[in-house]
Design a protein around this motif. Structure first.
Motif, PDB file in Angstrom:
ATOM      1  N   UNK A   1     -17.776  12.338   1.542  1.00 43.57           N
ATOM      2  CA  UNK A   1     -18.363  13.694   1.668  1.00 43.57           C
ATOM      3  C   UNK A   1     -18.384  14.680   3.345  1.00 43.57           C
ATOM      4  N   UNK A   2     -18.375  15.545   2.693  1.00 38.60           N
ATOM      5  CA  UNK A   2     -17.844  16.491   4.013  1.00 38.60           C
ATOM      6  C   UNK A   2     -19.433  17.351   4.020  1.00 38.60           C
ATOM      7  N   UNK A   3     -20.036  17.111   5.419  1.00 40.65           N
ATOM      8  CA  UNK A   3     -20.915  16.792   5.777  1.00 40.65           C
ATOM      9  C   UNK A   3     -20.859  18.548   6.971  1.00 40.65           C
ATOM     10  N   UNK A   4     -20.046  18.884   6.945  1.00 42.66           N
ATOM     11  CA  UNK A   4     -19.361  20.206   7.954  1.00 42.66           C
ATOM     12  C   UNK A   4     -18.655  20.166   8.155  1.00 42.66           C
ATOM     13  N   UNK A   5     -17.036  21.180   8.584  1.00 42.22           N
ATOM     14  CA  UNK A   5     -16.175  21.191   9.301  1.00 42.22           C
ATOM     15  C   UNK A   5     -16.030  20.197  10.438  1.00 42.22           C
ATOM     16  N   UNK A   6     -15.029  18.526   9.782  1.00 38.66           N
ATOM     17  CA  UNK A   6     -14.996  18.158  11.038  1.00 38.66           C
ATOM     18  C   UNK A   6     -15.639  16.982  10.953  1.00 38.66           C
ATOM     19  N   UNK A   7     -16.804  16.624  10.551  1.00 41.16           N
ATOM     20  CA  UNK A   7     -17.731  15.715   9.731  1.00 41.16           C
ATOM     21  C   UNK A   7     -17.639  15.228   8.438  1.00 41.16           C
ATOM     22  N   UNK A   8     -16.493  13.913   7.871  1.00 40.50           N
ATOM     23  CA  UNK A   8     -16.775  13.022   6.652  1.00 40.50           C
ATOM     24  C   UNK A   8     -17.347  11.838   7.022  1.00 40.50           C
ATOM     25  N   UNK A   9     -17.978  11.476   6.235  1.00 41.10           N
ATOM     26  CA  UNK A   9     -19.038  10.498   5.845  1.00 41.10           C
ATOM     27  C   UNK A   9     -18.544   9.805   4.162  1.00 41.10           C
ATOM     28  N   UNK A  10     -18.507   8.799   4.286  1.00 37.35           N
ATOM     29  CA  UNK A  10     -18.651   7.647   2.515  1.00 37.35           C
ATOM     30  C   UNK A  10     -19.497   6.728   2.826  1.00 37.35           C
TER      31      UNK A  10
END
Length: 179
Positions: free
Chosen positions: A69-78
């Motif tokens: 899940x891309x929260x913003x560019x450079x920040x992907x959480x699962x």
């Protein structure tokens, strides 16, 4: 094994690692790696998905998890589970903008990560609802986005009922999620 990287990690670097049994999340240039969750954790996730699938389908929404899940560019959480509006099912990452509810199930090794850091990041991304399932007690804590932070909305411990009206209408009894 995760390769050594001497500079900040990019989305391309992170996604190039491919599929793995570990959960690899990207947090502003750094990787956060955690092993697959325990059986109790999986039991909670599967139970929630089963309870949410029908009501989500009735609203033309999807229950998915775990996904990038891309929260913003450079920040992907699962997250453990999400409810989204229609998205590209062939995409490697899903956009936060399509996410209506995000759910995390705490584990003994990551409780603070889910209760503080991830909660902050999901709120910052504008995801309207955050459901936290406490691993040890099966307590369900539902939070509603209020500005750029989450406000407590409802709590249910075993023996009680959590009623969601948004993004789907469903009643959840924590004891139904226990193994």
């Amino acid at each position: 094994m995760i390769p050594t990287n001497h500079g900040p990690w990019t989305e391309d670097d992170c996604l190039a690692l491919g599929e793995t049994d570990d959960r690899i999340e990207l947090l502003d240039g750094s990787l956060y790696v955690s092993p697959s969750p325990c059986v109790r954790h999986q039991f909670f996730a599967n139970g929630l998905a089963g309870l949410l699938d029908g009501p989500a389908e009735a609203e033309a929404l999807y229950v998915l998890g775990p996904i990038n899940l891309r929260l913003r560019p450079g920040r992907i959480l699962i997250p453990d589970l999400v409810i989204t509006s229609p998205i590209d099912f062939d995409a490697v990452v899903a956009p936060a903008e399509a996410t209506r509810l995000v759910c995390e199930i705490t584990s003994p090794s990551n409780e603070a990560h889910d209760k503080v850091l991830k909660m902050h990041y999901y709120a910052e991304a504008g995801i309207p609802w955050y459901l936290l399932v406490e691993h040890k007690t099966a307590t369900l804590r539902l939070f509603r986005l209020d500005g750029r932070t989450y406000a407590p909305h409802a709590v249910a411990e075993p023996g009680e009922v959590l009623r969601l009206g948004e993004p789907v209408a469903v009643t959840i009894r924590p004891e139904d999620l226990l193994p």
